[in-house]
Design a protein around this motif. Structure first.
Motif, PDB file in Angstrom:
ATOM      1  N   GLY A  18      15.384  65.597  38.763  1.00 55.81           N
ATOM      2  CA  GLY A  18      16.577  65.163  39.490  1.00 55.81           C
ATOM      3  C   GLY A  18      16.780  65.967  40.755  1.00 55.81           C
ATOM      4  O   GLY A  18      16.028  66.916  41.036  1.00 55.81           O
TER       5      GLY A  18
ATOM      6  N   GLN B 182      24.438  61.753  27.898  1.00 55.35           N
ATOM      7  CA  GLN B 182      25.041  61.497  29.206  1.00 55.35           C
ATOM      8  C   GLN B 182      26.057  60.364  29.088  1.00 55.35           C
ATOM      9  O   GLN B 182      26.109  59.640  28.086  1.00 55.35           O
ATOM     10  CB  GLN B 182      23.952  61.112  30.214  1.00 55.35           C
ATOM     11  N   GLU B 183      26.829  60.235  30.152  1.00 59.86           N
ATOM     12  CA  GLU B 183      27.848  59.177  30.143  1.00 59.86           C
ATOM     13  C   GLU B 183      27.232  57.785  30.055  1.00 59.86           C
ATOM     14  O   GLU B 183      27.885  56.825  29.663  1.00 59.86           O
ATOM     15  CB  GLU B 183      28.711  59.305  31.397  1.00 59.86           C
ATOM     16  N   ASN B 184      25.957  57.661  30.454  1.00 58.76           N
ATOM     17  CA  ASN B 184      25.302  56.339  30.410  1.00 58.76           C
ATOM     18  C   ASN B 184      24.664  56.050  29.053  1.00 58.76           C
ATOM     19  O   ASN B 184      23.993  55.031  28.877  1.00 58.76           O
ATOM     20  CB  ASN B 184      24.259  56.236  31.515  1.00 58.76           C
TER      21      ASN B 184
ATOM     22  N   GLU C 211      19.619  63.866  28.182  1.00 59.20           N
ATOM     23  CA  GLU C 211      18.824  64.692  29.100  1.00 59.20           C
ATOM     24  C   GLU C 211      18.751  66.102  28.531  1.00 59.20           C
ATOM     25  O   GLU C 211      19.685  66.529  27.844  1.00 59.20           O
ATOM     26  CB  GLU C 211      19.499  64.788  30.482  1.00 59.20           C
TER      27      GLU C 211
ATOM     28  N   ASN D  19      31.194  55.588  34.516  1.00 59.63           N
ATOM     29  CA  ASN D  19      30.614  55.516  33.168  1.00 59.63           C
ATOM     30  C   ASN D  19      31.625  55.837  32.074  1.00 59.63           C
ATOM     31  O   ASN D  19      31.554  55.296  30.973  1.00 59.63           O
ATOM     32  CB  ASN D  19      29.446  56.498  33.047  1.00 59.63           C
TER      33      ASN D  19
ATOM     34  N   GLU E 212      22.307  54.610  39.376  1.00 51.34           N
ATOM     35  CA  GLU E 212      23.339  55.482  38.816  1.00 51.34           C
ATOM     36  C   GLU E 212      23.496  56.709  39.714  1.00 51.34           C
ATOM     37  O   GLU E 212      22.506  57.317  40.135  1.00 51.34           O
ATOM     38  CB  GLU E 212      22.961  55.921  37.403  1.00 51.34           C
TER      39      GLU E 212
ATOM     40  N   ALA F 142      18.720  59.983  38.741  1.00 57.44           N
ATOM     41  CA  ALA F 142      17.343  59.933  38.246  1.00 57.44           C
ATOM     42  C   ALA F 142      16.434  60.931  38.944  1.00 57.44           C
ATOM     43  O   ALA F 142      16.563  61.154  40.139  1.00 57.44           O
ATOM     44  CB  ALA F 142      16.789  58.532  38.430  1.00 57.44           C
ATOM     45  N   GLY F 143      15.549  61.530  38.195  1.00 55.72           N
ATOM     46  CA  GLY F 143      14.483  62.348  38.766  1.00 55.72           C
ATOM     47  C   GLY F 143      13.166  61.842  38.226  1.00 55.72           C
ATOM     48  O   GLY F 143      13.097  60.717  37.725  1.00 55.72           O
TER      49      GLY F 143
END
Lengths: 456, 107
Positions: free
Chosen positions: A191, A289-291, A295, B55, B84, B105-106
């Motif tokens: 990220g 995560q919120e989604n 992670e 979210n 996102e 994202a990574g």
């Protein structure tokens, strides 16, 4: 008119010509005939596609000769390395659609998302199909539509990485700009601002503020990129660079005392006083995560938020399961003091042989189950017997970007004081030497004189 | 009595100013992760308005973006609808002004 003015005018004319000449000479041809991928490039640049397949950007690996416990005949890189910033690699974390999470959501993920092929022709692939799969424009076009580059499944169910091969993108090509590099390098390691806290903006890097871009320093020849020797970035194109060269000499300061330092102190030590990005990650704990996806738990920091550690470095690397970092000493005659971003990661080690186990991120991303990730990676790598036990690894990253403006660089008193940034005792100096090196006696008169000159 | 009144006024002022500071601080920075449902670039290209679905709350949040780096990412589609985003923004006078706007994202 004097010769000087004539020379100046000539210089300006040449600069103006250079600016105009930046447009790619093949633009008209491409606009007329369209773009058919690398074979269009090869009409004027024959052999370049094949040449590119033999670079780190395509292979994600190379032989290394400066790292302990490596095989000189094996290539290493993000293709196959296992360490705790990523804990996976292109093999175990090959781009794929991960299993559905509790909410039934899926997504594509994988380390080789940034590989400049189409995924069918993947990391290290060779041959005619690989040559034609190269995404030349992602690095060379200033008008690349990144929305067109995304993973999707083809009619056979294979995951392919689509590309922008539009005539507009192809007509606007040239040397890679900052954004061409940063599209991948900005989010390395999981990220934005994770791996190094890399931010190549005028605000955060003095070279950018002066109009110098990535490839002005990393001067590429035949698609081979010169780099420094980072203790943790092993793969290289066999060409290396330092600050000394076209722009800076090995005696770059007006002040002779500063110039004396260059024999033992790397430029980065004074001119990159801060670092940033993730300081630690725990791959044994995945946070929801919120989604709805998970992670690895990560302690994150902004650009230039944290302090580097300083160590002697002779450009060779200690590599053990729990430590990857610089080798060197005050007395070996080869080392200089460098700044490093220090990072600590927790993963699973194999109790049977002490090696760090890899992790396939697909299972834990969906469910948070880190051991399911270890099991999947072991299966992919053919490891049949293992007993996972948690453990930490310390990794030193070179701190070679985020060069600060001259006025914000370290000065005498930044290091030569009891609360200075260098710990002389840890760097191998005796108590007596450390006392001397942290006393203002060694610079007081000089700094006082400068202060008086600048006071009004 | 006069002294008591003065003390009361001073205390009231201190309490009011503390509340004001707290209110300002809480308005300074809001952090959010959400998915972009709409991006509208201004005609002059110097600003954009992005609508994100939070979210956590599933509410739409409209954020104004003015920094060149993010605007450039909108223009060349490095950031697109459906991405996102991890964002920090100031909420002032009914307007949310982005201070950070990055894809989550990574690799």
């Amino acid at each position: 008119m004097s010769n000087k003015i004539l020379a100046l005018l000539l210089g300006c004319t040449l600069l103006a010509t250079t600016a105009v000449a930046k447009e790619h000479p093949g633009k008209e041809h491409i606009l007329k005939n369209g773009y058919q991928g690398p074979k269009t490039c090869e009409e004027c640049h024959p052999g370049k596609a094949k040449e590119f397949l033999d670079t780190v950007h395509w292979k994600h690996a190379s032989k290394v000769d400066h790292v302990d416990n490596t095989d000189p005949n094996t290539e290493y890189g993000m293709k196959n390395r296992i360490y705790t910033l990523c804990n996976g690699n292109d093999i175990v974390n090959n781009l794929k659609e991960i299993p559905a999470n509790a909410a039934g959501k899926r997504k594509f993920s994988g380390c080789n998302t940034c590989h400049p092929g189409d995924h069918i022709n993947d990391v290290g692939s060779t041959g005619a199909a690989a040559e034609q799969a190269i995404d030349c424009l992602i690095c060379h076009s200033s008008k690349y539509n990144y929305g067109k580059r995304k993973p999707e499944k083809d009619s056979k169910g294979n995951v392919v990485m689509t590309q922008d091969r539009s005539t507009e993108a192809a007509a606007n090509i040239g040397r890679p700009g900052i954004k061409n590099c940063m599209i991948c390098h900005e989010t390395a390691g999981g990220g934005a601002l994770i791996k190094r806290g890399l931010s190549m903006t005028a605000k955060d890097e003095v070279h950018i503020s002066k109009g110098i871009i990535c490839v002005d320093c990393h001067q590429v020849k035949n698609h081979k990129f010169p780099t420094g020797k980072d203790p943790n970035n092993w793969a290289n194109d066999g060409v290396f660079m330092t600050c000394v060269g076209e722009c800076h000499t090995d005696k770059p300061h007006k002040d002779a005392d500063y110039n004396k330092h260059t024999a033992k102190i790397a430029c980065q030590t004074c001119h990159i006083p801060k670092t940033g990005g993730a300081s630690s990650k725990d791959f044994t704990k995945w946070a929801k995560q919120e989604n709805g996806f998970y992670e690895p738990a990560t302690l994150k920091h902004e650009v230039n938020e944290t302090n580097p550690v300083y160590a002697w470095y002779n450009l060779t690397v200690s590599n053990t399961p729990h430590f990857i970092g610089p080798k060197g000493s005050r007395t070996d005659g080869k080392s200089k003091i460098y700044p490093f971003k220090i990072y600590q990661g927790k993963g699973y080690y194999n109790k049977l042989d002490g090696t760090l186990l890899s992790m396939d991120f697909a299972p834990p991303t969906a469910t948070g189950d880190s051991l399911a990730g270890v099991a999947s990676a072991a299966k992919i790598l053919g490891i049949k017997k293992y007993e996972p036990v948690p453990g930490w690894q310390t990794v030193y990253f070179a701190s070679s970007h985020q060069v600060t403006p001259k006025k914000q660089a370290l000065i005498c008193s930044s290091c030569h004081a009891p609360n200075g940034v260098l710990n002389f005792k840890e760097l191998g100096y005796s108590d007596k030497e450390s006392d001397k090196l942290t006393n203002p006696e060694i610079y007081f008169d000089k700094l006082f004189k400068i202060q008086q000159e600048n006071e009004w | 009595m006069k002294k008591l009144l003065s003390i009361f006024i001073v205390m009231a002022l201190v309490a009011f100013s503390s509340l004001s500071v707290a209110r300002t601080a809480s308005a300074e920075e809001i952090k959010m992760i959400g998915t972009i449902s709409k991006i509208e670039l201004a005609a002059d290209g110097k600003s954009a308005v992005a609508t994100l679905k939070d979210n956590k709350t599933e509410q739409d949040v409209v954020i104004t973006i003015t920094d060149d780096l993010t605007l450039e990412k909108f223009k060349d589609h490095r950031i697109v609808e459906g991405d996102e985003i991890r964002t920090k923004y100031d909420s002032e006078a009914g307007k949310n002004i982005s201070k950070m706007f990055k894809k989550t994202a990574g690799c």
